[in-house]
Design an enzyme around this catalytic site. Sequence first.
Site, PDB file in Angstrom:
ATOM      1  N   LYS A  57      29.863  45.870 103.333  1.00  0.00           N
ATOM      2  CA  LYS A  57      28.539  45.737 102.708  1.00  0.00           C
ATOM      3  C   LYS A  57      28.311  44.307 102.208  1.00  0.00           C
ATOM      4  O   LYS A  57      27.289  43.695 102.473  1.00  0.00           O
ATOM      5  CB  LYS A  57      28.408  46.710 101.528  1.00  0.00           C
ATOM      6  N   THR A  58      29.281  43.826 101.470  1.00  0.00           N
ATOM      7  CA  THR A  58      29.142  42.487 100.916  1.00  0.00           C
ATOM      8  C   THR A  58      29.097  41.458 102.045  1.00  0.00           C
ATOM      9  O   THR A  58      28.341  40.494 102.011  1.00  0.00           O
ATOM     10  CB  THR A  58      30.301  42.203  99.951  1.00  0.00           C
ATOM     11  N   ASP A 245      23.919  43.348  95.490  1.00  0.00           N
ATOM     12  CA  ASP A 245      25.204  43.996  95.803  1.00  0.00           C
ATOM     13  C   ASP A 245      25.508  45.014  94.704  1.00  0.00           C
ATOM     14  O   ASP A 245      24.999  44.890  93.588  1.00  0.00           O
ATOM     15  CB  ASP A 245      26.312  42.926  95.852  1.00  0.00           C
ATOM     16  N   GLU A 246      26.336  46.004  95.002  1.00  0.00           N
ATOM     17  CA  GLU A 246      26.746  47.012  94.003  1.00  0.00           C
ATOM     18  C   GLU A 246      25.535  47.645  93.315  1.00  0.00           C
ATOM     19  O   GLU A 246      25.491  47.803  92.098  1.00  0.00           O
ATOM     20  CB  GLU A 246      27.665  46.380  92.940  1.00  0.00           C
ATOM     21  N   GLN A 291      31.121  54.781  94.209  1.00  0.00           N
ATOM     22  CA  GLN A 291      31.750  53.755  93.376  1.00  0.00           C
ATOM     23  C   GLN A 291      30.943  53.468  92.115  1.00  0.00           C
ATOM     24  O   GLN A 291      31.118  52.427  91.487  1.00  0.00           O
ATOM     25  CB  GLN A 291      31.927  52.458  94.174  1.00  0.00           C
ATOM     26  N   ARG A 647      40.847  49.517  96.836  1.00  0.00           N
ATOM     27  CA  ARG A 647      41.045  48.066  96.759  1.00  0.00           C
ATOM     28  C   ARG A 647      42.222  47.631  97.634  1.00  0.00           C
ATOM     29  O   ARG A 647      42.408  46.456  97.906  1.00  0.00           O
ATOM     30  CB  ARG A 647      41.354  47.601  95.323  1.00  0.00           C
TER      31      ARG A 647
HETATM   32  N1  LIG Z   1      33.074  43.646 111.323  1.00  0.00           N
HETATM   33  C1  LIG Z   1      34.142  43.219 110.638  1.00  0.00           C
HETATM   34  N2  LIG Z   1      35.208  42.705 111.274  1.00  0.00           N
HETATM   35  C2  LIG Z   1      36.309  42.296 110.593  1.00  0.00           C
HETATM   36  N3  LIG Z   1      36.442  42.362 109.260  1.00  0.00           N
HETATM   37  C3  LIG Z   1      35.417  42.859 108.561  1.00  0.00           C
HETATM   38  C4  LIG Z   1      34.221  43.321 109.205  1.00  0.00           C
HETATM   39  N4  LIG Z   1      33.388  43.770 108.249  1.00  0.00           N
HETATM   40  C5  LIG Z   1      34.032  43.600 107.067  1.00  0.00           C
HETATM   41  N5  LIG Z   1      35.247  43.051 107.247  1.00  0.00           N
HETATM   42  C6  LIG Z   1      36.252  42.743 106.204  1.00  0.00           C
HETATM   43  O1  LIG Z   1      36.562  43.953 105.527  1.00  0.00           O
HETATM   44  C7  LIG Z   1      36.784  43.710 104.151  1.00  0.00           C
HETATM   45  C8  LIG Z   1      35.840  44.534 103.310  1.00  0.00           C
HETATM   46  O2  LIG Z   1      34.516  44.030 103.450  1.00  0.00           O
HETATM   47  P1  LIG Z   1      33.525  43.966 102.230  1.00  0.00           P
HETATM   48  O3  LIG Z   1      34.227  43.450 101.035  1.00  0.00           O
HETATM   49  O4  LIG Z   1      32.282  43.313 102.677  1.00  0.00           O
HETATM   50  O5  LIG Z   1      33.272  45.535 102.038  1.00  0.00           O
HETATM   51  P2  LIG Z   1      32.379  46.271 100.977  1.00  0.00           P
HETATM   52  O6  LIG Z   1      31.692  47.368 101.701  1.00  0.00           O
HETATM   53  O7  LIG Z   1      31.539  45.302 100.270  1.00  0.00           O
HETATM   54  O8  LIG Z   1      33.491  46.901 100.025  1.00  0.00           O
HETATM   55  P3  LIG Z   1      33.353  47.407  98.500  1.00  0.00           P
HETATM   56  O9  LIG Z   1      32.634  48.715  98.568  1.00  0.00           O
HETATM   57  O10 LIG Z   1      34.744  47.586  98.049  1.00  0.00           O
HETATM   58  O11 LIG Z   1      32.586  46.371  97.768  1.00  0.00           O
HETATM   59  C9  LIG Z   1      36.606  42.225 103.934  1.00  0.00           C
HETATM   60  O12 LIG Z   1      37.865  41.618 103.986  1.00  0.00           O
HETATM   61  C10 LIG Z   1      35.730  41.829 105.111  1.00  0.00           C
HETATM   62  O13 LIG Z   1      35.898  40.483 105.442  1.00  0.00           O
HETATM   63 MG   LIG Z   2      31.481  44.765  98.229  1.00  0.00          MG
END
Ligand SMILES: Nc1ncnc2c1ncn2[C@@H]1O[C@H](COP(=O)(O)OP(=O)(O)OP(=O)(O)O)[C@@H](O)[C@H]1O
Ligand SMILES: [Mg+2]
Length: 820
Positions: A57-58, A245-246, A291, A647
């Site tokens: 997402k981020t 975000d969040e 979350q 995490r």
């Molecule tokens: N398409 C992709 N290919 C490779 N790595 C990815 C891809 N998408 C996300 N990632 C990696 O996966 C990890 C998690 O991504 P991110 O932090 O954006 O998730 P999130 O959904 O924001 O998580 P959270 O809910 O914990 O905030 C990061 O290390 C990110 O770089």
């Molecule tokens: Mg995130």
Amino acid sequence: MSDTTTPRLQPVVVDPSSSSSTGEDDELLAGLNPEQREAVVYRGQALLIVAGAGSGKTRVLTHRIAGLIKSAEAWPSQILAITFTNKAAAEMRERVGHLLGQVAEGMWISTFHSACVRILRREAENFGFTKSFTIYDSADSRALVKRIIKDLQADTFGFTVSQVTAKISKLKNELADADSYARQANFNDPQEAMFVECFRAYSRALREANAFDFDDLISQTVFLFRAFPQVAEKYQRRFRHILVDEYQDTNHAQYSLIRELTKAPESNELSGLASFGGGGASLTVVGDSDQSIYAFRGADIRNIVEFERDFPGARVVLLEQNYRSTQNILSAANAVISNNFDRKDKKLWTAVGDGEKIVGFTGYSGHDEAQFVADEIAKLHEGGMAYNQIAVFYRTNSQTRALEEIFIRSALPYRVLGGTKFYERAEIKDAMAYLSAVANPFDGLALRRILNTPKRGIGPATETALAAFAERNEISYREAMRRAKELSLGPKVTGAILQLAGLLDDASELVDPARVGGEAPVSEVLQLLMEKSAYVATLRASRDPQDEARAENVEELLAVTKEFNRNNPDGTLLDFLTEVSLVAAVDDLDDSSGTVSLMTLHTAKGLEYDAVFLTGVEEDLLPHRMSAGEPGGPAEERRLFYVGITRARKRLFISLAMTRAQFGETAVAMPSRYLQEIPAELVEWIQSPGMASRGGSDSRALGGGRGGGYGSRFGAGSGSGSASVSSGGSGSPRFGAAGGYGLPPGPPRPKTEWANRVTGQVRDNGDLTLVPGDRIKHADFGEGRVNQVTGEGAKRVAHVNFEAVGAKKLLIKIAPIEKL
Ligand SMILES: Nc1ncnc2c1ncn2[C@@H]1O[C@H](COP(=O)(O)OP(=O)(O)OP(=O)(O)O)[C@@H](O)[C@H]1O
Ligand SMILES: [Mg+2]
């Protein structure tokens, strides 16, 4: 619109040429999966990305921002991105810069609080504040409330500082102010009438001090926008793309701020901006309702659930692939969170593979547990894992003590994020109060703090006399100090006050924007204040060894100001005060520092580590005791556990102790109810030493060396673990489930039985009779009415209609219910 009601995926745009108007290029889209790409290239008014942890997402937000700029659809200055911590903001800014190949100046990537401070610094003069307002942190707010309670004798009504501050904060997060609250208050209730008094006095004091508390930063910005449409319009015009975000953790005030900012500027037609489809900024929010962990601070999960209603025509994108964790970790997370009732089920999957099993450990005491953590960290490190890729989480700050003791002894480099932070230390608050007093002459709280610090022979009576004088003459506290002679206080005291006032005036001159050569650097101002007030000299002269450490901390603050000046050559005193007051717990984090990070589960949100230790997974800690009485409390605590699990990238360790020292007492602890929600095959339990051998790795029996200390401390005896806590489950009946603590308890037990055991109170409602029409209360589901009872004896089932969650069937004998 057809796509507003149910989340569903639209055809995915993979070929950049089909979205040529967006001008996305391959580089930005490479390394994204189709759904992520869709979210990055979508161009419409509102976009909601709902997805589980680690699904990118981020990352999508970051790529979206870069895409908007790279395709020249937006200037950096037209972008407002809201993150949860300043650290997350810094990271996002860096990544966007990296994607663009250059730093994008003028972009606002910040927390809600930072964004609002920036707006208020520019606009506060519209409603009677000056731009040099002070920001009260929670300790300042408490100090103020404490004084008000005393002044109004509200303690005779049983009011405590915590209660009053919490209630005021809650109201502000709901955008209620003292007046609006008073309008609907019941003044026949003396308690309520007194609370109104307190709230009023608090608001008045803040205004007089030219200060905002933390909650004000958001709510006052909303008020400002509503009261001054032309001000709102300025920002509505400026920000064309807002990304949050969040989003699941936004409260009502934050939500309202977003609403205000995304409205179409009113005088659209005149300015010809109508071409911006609808005129309002585009809004992208990402979140995961699983979350949501800030309900206690007013976060409203409904903001995400009702997004499509609030923003008609919104596109919804779901992401399901997790890129962070191994399958074992993810399966555990999925299994745990599926126990929460009112959620849309989403299944995360990963292509990473199973990975290693989760490791579980039960110690005798918190120290024993800490030793396990330290040992495992040492092993991971020997195996090549960097310390900064390892984190230890806990539910409450008090748990750090044992961990720190052991870490120090084991010479493990670590940092505690949050807790008693540098800026919360008394001496740092003193020094900061000097700076605040210089910046904001109305800041009575700061002035009163330093009036007799270091000791100048100015007592509380004088302090009050000055305050009264200021009020009578409608002048600032500082002005009252300058006119101290008019108070006939005696020459010594008067001299001391005048001297301090003179010092503050000298310092103010240094930061006068009209000064020749511009404002002096903050370090120079602080140096002057600390030297001339003899603050540091007094500490150094003290015989108390702690004062020496305090003096060093003030020196450290001086170093901080110097660093600030280096990084921000044009940074003013106000900039510095703003920065410091907004540093969130997690911001102390320095990834390059090569240390293990210790933090609360709340602080851990959004972060990721190769190895994660979840400690203190016990009843009363997780779920926390305080959550028991709250509706939805246990469910929120489960989400917190879920946040912790997710995490971890590669390794997850879950630990607990059989006894836990808290508040100076050692109490028996029971395993958390959430533990049994993790499928047994995912966890490899290592038993506590003394309960069984820990195999080759266990060179440290409790009885020997350092271990003896922990053991004897809690009466667990030496090595055998035989004293007050039973070692094998045979002793104390409360530990009857001890087998289940450590090793998987043989053949899987029915869930409910296990649940009963782990909560410690074997739940048995016996012959509880329920008949249709009865009202009951369920620990998780809240209140409801019994419609029907079927079955017999131990198998009787109540069919209940719950107000919050609708119809449920419950096995009467064991359900966590009570008849109302
Ligand atoms: N398409 C992709 N290919 C490779 N790595 C990815 C891809 N998408 C996300 N990632 C990696 O996966 C990890 C998690 O991504 P991110 O932090 O954006 O998730 P999130 O959904 O924001 O998580 P959270 O809910 O914990 O905030 C990061 O290390 C990110 O770089
Ligand atoms: Mg995130």
